[in-house]
Design an enzyme around this catalytic site. Structure first.
Site, PDB file in Angstrom:
ATOM      1  N   ASP A 298     -46.599  39.529  -0.527  1.00  0.00           N
ATOM      2  CA  ASP A 298     -46.105  40.896  -0.512  1.00  0.00           C
ATOM      3  C   ASP A 298     -47.261  41.768  -1.036  1.00  0.00           C
ATOM      4  O   ASP A 298     -48.276  41.271  -1.546  1.00  0.00           O
ATOM      5  CB  ASP A 298     -44.828  41.042  -1.354  1.00  0.00           C
ATOM      6  CG  ASP A 298     -44.029  42.275  -0.932  1.00  0.00           C
ATOM      7  OD1 ASP A 298     -44.599  43.158  -0.265  1.00  0.00           O
ATOM      8  OD2 ASP A 298     -42.838  42.365  -1.284  1.00  0.00           O
TER       9      ASP A 298
HETATM   10  C1  NOJ Z   1     -43.359  45.821  -0.347  1.00  0.00           C
HETATM   11  C2  NOJ Z   1     -42.008  45.294   0.042  1.00  0.00           C
HETATM   12  O1  NOJ Z   1     -41.474  44.490  -0.985  1.00  0.00           O
HETATM   13  C3  NOJ Z   1     -42.025  44.501   1.337  1.00  0.00           C
HETATM   14  O2  NOJ Z   1     -40.719  44.159   1.692  1.00  0.00           O
HETATM   15  C4  NOJ Z   1     -42.719  45.285   2.411  1.00  0.00           C
HETATM   16  O3  NOJ Z   1     -42.652  44.586   3.633  1.00  0.00           O
HETATM   17  C5  NOJ Z   1     -44.134  45.556   1.985  1.00  0.00           C
HETATM   18  N1  NOJ Z   1     -44.122  46.340   0.766  1.00  0.00           N
HETATM   19  C6  NOJ Z   1     -44.954  46.266   3.061  1.00  0.00           C
HETATM   20  O4  NOJ Z   1     -44.537  47.561   3.209  1.00  0.00           O
END
Ligand code: NOJ
Length: 754
Positions: A298
């Protein structure tokens, strides 16, 4: 010391046994008909030409920015695409922009390897469907699949080939803002929805090379939905049984459907951050579940290992991540900065980089990007498919299906055409809020509001609007105007709830009541003694005890998307009869949280004959029961259940039991009903839930019509991990419950014999 070692060995045995029976849990998640050997041969021959730098570039993912004037990539990142040091980009969309980035990659970079373009296409790309939790409330798998299908078509038409969805995190935490992005509290419903979403994104043939399918990403692996205290990004601690039987199933289901990428979660798991957890990213994901795609972190997950306190600096964090089985670094810039030096110094083996690169290239080949890197970059598609009228119609269909009628005293709903209605609340006249969080590239300028649509249907002269109150803050200055408007009407329709920014990522709350002074205005409106219809726009369960006393009717509409204005108005006026059921329990008070339907009996359950007895598992200041339980939802009509039968009282492996039940539409409107099937394993080797969903069907019945609904009962439905973490069904008695919700069901008992 010996004792310590023994405890440690015992623990690791338990954890390594989390999904122990490899055969039962290994999924064949290969894309149907895909010959991976042939793909891998192409990958291998490409990799023979690649330098270490080229390979590391494939492990790197950076964001593009979005300016008021359109998308922009910072100059350094552009230069890095040119040299092959950035192999993947996210948050970039529109054909013209992505085409130029792709052109640079495939014409100017040394190995001419096409880019992946990722984006959070969660509940729509341009045409926005209801918030994911709202979609789950439809219990309509076809509709959910269609929503993901259309999202993929529009995203693919805008140059995207990878979505960061579906979120498969089971959650019993309404304080956690991100429950809005999932499918709620139930592992079974969550698993079916996870499959439907992957099928929608990747297509029913799982052919990633189809220019109208996009790569799905199963997130957030794992257990991100169980943060302590409901606070986003917080620590997680759960038992191996809880993980294996309640949290793992939706991720597993999504992988079985063929999802080829996985996102590691931000949280720790058994004291190791998921980004550094070899247990999760290698042992469970690859060795036990047989996953053959790639794992991305993430956002900045790798440098966050330093803040978790398990790595002294970014460089060490990178080593931990790659050792755990992470293939791609999202935005962390750690692989980008340190990996080359680490391979040169021997801190990381080149074979590890090779393995990660191979997994990523495999997916790029499957997407068909090496055959045509511009496959997703077609202006005609972009022009013709985005906001296509069929997509808008589908968004409307899902929106009406997602709404849940929680109360309807004296049949105040449906509203009658021509009634004088006071419409109150900022949210009644808001476009942006209808889209909720994670609205991808959805625009709201052209949308209509609930108020617009109510005026259009009921005649402007019959609608008296007063904003009355904002969804945040404590401004009471418009209360009088709202009271005046309400005084002139036959009925009051009050749209209230959470501003869209109050749900989603980083939107945890310590209070589940309706924010600001919205409920205070309700108290005032109630003094007028007119019927009040509350339309609730929110992304999580709220505490609504007082509101449910004051209002005649409550309709939960979540954030219903691009077509939300019309969908809400049509349901209020009865053009669609609501059929949604809650995918999460609505508590009475915050103190009951976490509260969910699949709880176990405990050793001291309440005795229904003496509910006030002390020393039982209960509160002294509140009932244990929630206000609205999982699976609850009313209709403008009524359904009655009768004639529950089983083909045999004994279930064996050779012979499934058929359960049938007659469902009658006993009211005066046509309507859809979700028939829910739950079970209870009466005696087992481990404690089991008092009820667990194991089947459901959504059926349509005309007023007065009856239908027999049948379920095949098989032993696999009752399988779980026993004390030794072996997966299977234990012989014995099982109670089966069928009905329109948990609290009103018919019961029968069968016995499973081996
Ligand atoms: C953080 C989020 O937790 C995740 O779900 C997301 O896909 C990413 N950012 C990218 O935007």
């Amino acid at each position: 010391m010996i004792k310590l070692i023994l405890i440690f060995c015992g623990l690791s045995l338990i954890f390594s046994g989390c999904v122990k029976n490899k055969d039962e849990n290994t999924s064949d998640n290969k894309t149907a008909g895909t010959n991976y050997d042939a793909v891998d041969r192409r990958v291998d021959s490409l990799m023979r030409l690649m330098t270490l730098e080229d390979k590391i570039g494939q492990l790197v993912l950076f964001t593009s920015n979005w300016d008021v004037t359109g998308p922009v990539m910072n100059a350094n990142n552009l230069a890095d695409i040119r040299t092959g040091m950035i192999g993947n980009v996210f948050n970039a969309h529109t054909v013209t922009y992505n085409r130029e980035l792709q052109r640079i990659a495939v014409e100017e970079s040394p190995r001419k390897i096409p880019l992946l373009f990722g984006y959070d296409v969660i509940h729509g790309h341009k045409t926005i469907f209801p918030l994911s939790l709202g979609e789950a409330a439809s219990w309509d798998l076809e509709a959910i699949e269609k929503s993901a299908r259309i999202s993929a078509i529009e995203a693919a038409a805008a140059g995207i080939n990878w979505t960061f969805a579906p979120m498969c995190d089971v959650s019993v935490e309404p304080r956690w803002g991100r429950i809005s992005e999932g499918a709620g509290e139930d592992p079974y419903l969550g698993s079916l929805i996870a499959k439907a979403r992957v099928k929608g994104f990747q297509g029913d043939k799982n052919d990633l090379s189809d220019p109208f399918t996009i790569l799905a990403c199963v997130k957030h692996f794992a257990a991100y939905g169980a943060p302590y205290a409901g606070r986003d990004y917080n620590m997680v601690d759960m038992s191996p049984h809880m993980f294996a039987d309640f949290y793992l199933p939706p991720y597993k289901a999504a992988l079985e459907q063929g999802a080829m990428s996985v996102m590691a979660s931000f949280n720790d798991f058994d004291f190791v951050p998921a980004t550094a957890s070899k247990y999760l990213q290698t042992e469970v994901l690859r060795n036990q579940l047989g996953f053959e795609g790639f794992v991305v972190t993430d956002y900045t997950g790798i440098p966050e290992l330093v803040f978790h306190g398990v790595a002294e600096n970014d460089s060490v964090a990178g080593i931990e991540a790659i050792n755990a089985g992470i293939d791609m670094d999202m935005e962390g810039a750690v692989f980008y900065k340190y990996l080359k030096g680490q391979v040169k110094s021997g801190a990381v083996k080149e074979s590890q980089v090779d393995e990660a690169c191979k997994r990523i290239l495999r997916v790029k080949f499957l997407l068909g990007l090496f055959d045509d890197p511009y496959r997703y970059l077609n202006e005609e598609n972009e022009k013709n498919l985005i906001y296509h009228k069929d997509h808008l119609q589908a968004a409307y269909d899902v929106a009406v299906r997602s709404m849940v009628l929680l109360k309807n005293a004296n049949e105040i709903l449906p509203l009658k055409k021509g009634e004088k209605l006071a419409v109150i609340g900022e949210l009644a006249n808001s476009k942006r809020d209808l889209l909720g969080s994670w609205k991808a590239a959805g625009d709201w300028d052209q949308m209509t509001t609930v108020l617009d649509e109510m005026k259009a249907y009921n005649g402007e002269e019959n609608i008296i609007y007063a904003e009355g109150v904002k969804s945040v803050g404590d401004d009471r200055s418009q209360f009088d105007a709202a009271m005046k408007a309400a005084a002139k009407a036959d009925k009051i329709v009050y749209v209230l709830g959470e501003n869209w920014e109050w749900t989603g990522e980083a939107a945890s709350r310590t209070d589940l009541s309706i924010p600001g002074v919205q409920s205070e205005l309700l108290e005032k409106l109630a003094t007028l003694k007119k019927p009040i219809v509350l339309v609730l726009m929110n992304g999580r369960p709220l505490t609504l005890v007082r509101e449910s006393e004051l209002a005649s009717s409550l309709l939960e509409v979540w954030y219903p998307g691009t077509m939300g204005g019309k969908a809400v108005s049509d349901v209020l006026f009865g053009l669609y009869n609501p059929s949604g059921k809650l995918p999460m329990t609505f508590p009475r008070t915050l103190g009951q949280v976490p509260i969910f339907y699949w709880e176990k009996s405990t050793g001291r359950p309440i005795d229904p004959a003496q509910p006030d007895l002390k020393y039982k598992s209960r509160y002294i200041d509140s009932p244990n029961e929630p206000l609205y339980t999982f699976g609850f939802g009313l209709s403008y009509t009524t359904f009655t259940y009768s004639d529950m039968k089983v083909s045999d009282q004994t279930l064996t492996d050779a012979k499934p039991v058929k359960l049938s039940v007659m469902v009658t539409n006993s009211g005066k409107y046509d309507g859809e009903e979700v028939v829910e099937l739950y079970y209870h394993d009466v005696v087992a080797s481990v404690t089991r839930p008092m009820r667990l969903l194991c089947g459901f069907q959504k059926i349509m019945l005309k007023a007065g019509e009856s239908k027999t609904v049948e379920f095949d009962i098989t032993p696999e439905m009752f399988a779980f991990h026993n004390r030794e973490m072996q997966y299977g069904t234990e012989p014995g008695d099982f109670n089966l419950f069928v009905g329109g919700n948990l609290n009103e069901s018919l019961v029968t008992r069968i016995t499973y014999k081996k």
